[in-house]
Enzyme design. Structure first.
Site, PDB file in Angstrom:
ATOM      1  N   CYS A 127       0.725  -1.337  -0.084  1.00 42.64           N
ATOM      2  CA  CYS A 127       0.019   0.009   0.146  1.00 42.64           C
ATOM      3  C   CYS A 127       0.919   1.242  -0.146  1.00 42.64           C
ATOM      4  O   CYS A 127       0.452   2.298  -0.326  1.00 42.64           O
ATOM      5  CB  CYS A 127      -0.805  -0.217   1.270  1.00 42.64           C
ATOM      6  N   HIS A 267      -3.233   7.131   3.069  1.00 43.88           N
ATOM      7  CA  HIS A 267      -3.514   5.812   2.419  1.00 43.88           C
ATOM      8  C   HIS A 267      -5.033   5.687   2.855  1.00 43.88           C
ATOM      9  O   HIS A 267      -5.292   5.496   4.153  1.00 43.88           O
ATOM     10  CB  HIS A 267      -2.833   4.978   2.878  1.00 43.88           C
ATOM     11  N   ASN A 297     -10.073  -0.289   0.247  1.00 41.02           N
ATOM     12  CA  ASN A 297      -8.700  -0.085  -0.088  1.00 41.02           C
ATOM     13  C   ASN A 297      -7.915  -0.652  -0.906  1.00 41.02           C
ATOM     14  O   ASN A 297      -8.333  -1.752  -1.464  1.00 41.02           O
ATOM     15  CB  ASN A 297      -8.290  -0.812   1.315  1.00 41.02           C
TER      16      ASN A 297
END
Ligand code: UT7
Length: 339
Positions: A127, A267, A297
């Site tokens: 990520c 994020h 996500n």
């Protein structure tokens, strides 16, 4: 580092197909109420069975090149951040290069002193991939100030969701993003500074199977460890601390404080994580941009998806200080400052 680095173009592309919390309610023991309260996510875009993420990576790349007014022939570096590539090899980067027709300019038939070669590869910082990609771009621009870098993020984590595991399969979605980075010419944002980190001691907190660690044969059944597994609570704690500390470190290094930040994009993993980082930084909530409710996500793509939407809404602007921060498997993390 004094090398000038600019983001010259920015674009995203996501599958049309969506999977809402209500859709998930039908296939597992979960509820829209639980998912929204614990994560802020309401829906996510996911690939259809006959799609692959590279088609979205190509679409994002083409739009980013147009946005930057750069032609494919000018690309010297094609870097793809992904922890969910459609094949272990070839790289998504080479798949995108083929679809963009880059061999016409820098392929095997064109090796000559006059033609620049293409640097083309995938990298996996999970990520944190976009922030790592900014750092890689700075390094390549330091080596070659004329470099024209296409940094792509391409994630298809729906393909590694175990929909029998409600704790993680409700979190992730698919999507691609792309930015063009160069040292000169027309630009949208300047990359002021970047700072990244990692700690392999925590490598088992988030794992995605399907690599070569297990010997498999045709006909074997897929085991649970083929899918993404995560120790969510542990990751949550480290994510909040990591993103807040790296951001403060980067601001201090640039003689800035949180008060100087106009826009904060973290994020997009979990709204509660972003709020907790915001509280640690003591940043005003109206400076915090989120769009995870629509995408879930999307790993390395999440910051680019948020940047594109913030730009569309007139919130991400040239000259204003934007703080980006990410955290992910590895563990990896990083922060970047744009203006
Ligand atoms: O991108 C890489 C970084 N990743 C992250 O940042 C993710 C970090 N972690 C998280 O976002 C959160 O830890 C989660 C969203 C994964 C989980 O939230 P949580 O508040 O930590 O919940 P939990 O795992 O502690 O579970 C609480 C309860 C459990 O039930 P009991 O044991 O209290 O009865 C779970 O079984 O919620 C239950 N639960 C669910 N219930 C309905 C877990 N998942 C679900 C679900 N639907 N999908």
């Amino acid at each position: 580092m004094s090398t000038v680095c600019h983001i010259a173009g920015l674009a995203v592309s996501v599958p049309e197909n969506t999977l809402s919390n209500f859709d998930l309610e039908k296939i597992m023991d979960t509820s829209d109420e639980w998912i929204v309260t614990r994560t802020g996510i309401r829906s996510r875009h996911v690939l259809k069975d006959d799609e692959n993420i590279s088609q979205y990576a190509v679409a994002a790349a083409e739009k980013a090149l147009a946005d930057a007014q750069v032609s494919a022939s000018q690309i010297t570096h094609l870097l793809v951040a992904t922890c969910s590539p459609e094949t272990l090899s070839p790289s998504v980067a080479c798949i995108v290069a083929e679809k963009l027709g880059l061999s016409k300019f820098s392929g095997l038939q064109h090796i000559s002193e006059n033609n620049p070669s293409l640097v083309c590869f995938d990298f996996n910082a999970a990520c944190s991939g976009f922030i790592y990609g900014l750092e890689l771009s700075r390094a390549f621009l330091a080596l070659n100030p004329d470099a024209v870098i296409l940094l792509v993020t391409a994630e298809s984590l729906s393909r590694r969701m175990n929909y029998r595991d409600r704790t993680t399969s409700v979190l992730f979605g698919d999507g691609a993003g792309a930015v063009v980075i160069r040292g000169s010419g027309r630009h949208l944002f300047k990359i002021l500074d970047v700072s990244v980190g990692a700690d392999g001691d925590y490598k088992d907190l988030i794992r995605i199977g399907g690599g070569t660690d297990k010997k498999v044969q045709v006909g074997d059944t897929i085991a649970e460890d083929f899918f993404l597994t995560m120790q969510g609570r542990e990751v949550f704690k480290h994510a909040v601390r990591g993103m807040a500390q790296e951001s403060l470190k980067l601001l201090a290094k640039n003689s800035l404080t949180v008060a100087d930040v106009d826009l904060f994009i973290a994020h997009q993993a979990n709204l509660r994580i972003i709020e907790a980082v915001g509280e640690r930084l003591n940043i005003s909530p109206d400076k915090v941009f989120t769009n995870l409710e629509k995408y879930g996500n999307t790993s390395a793509s999440s910051i680019v998806l948020a940047m594109a939407e913030a730009r569309e809404q007139g919130l991400l602007k040239q000259g204003q200080k934007t703080l980006l921060t990410a955290f992910g498997a590895g563990l990896t993390w990083g922060s970047a400052l744009l203006c």
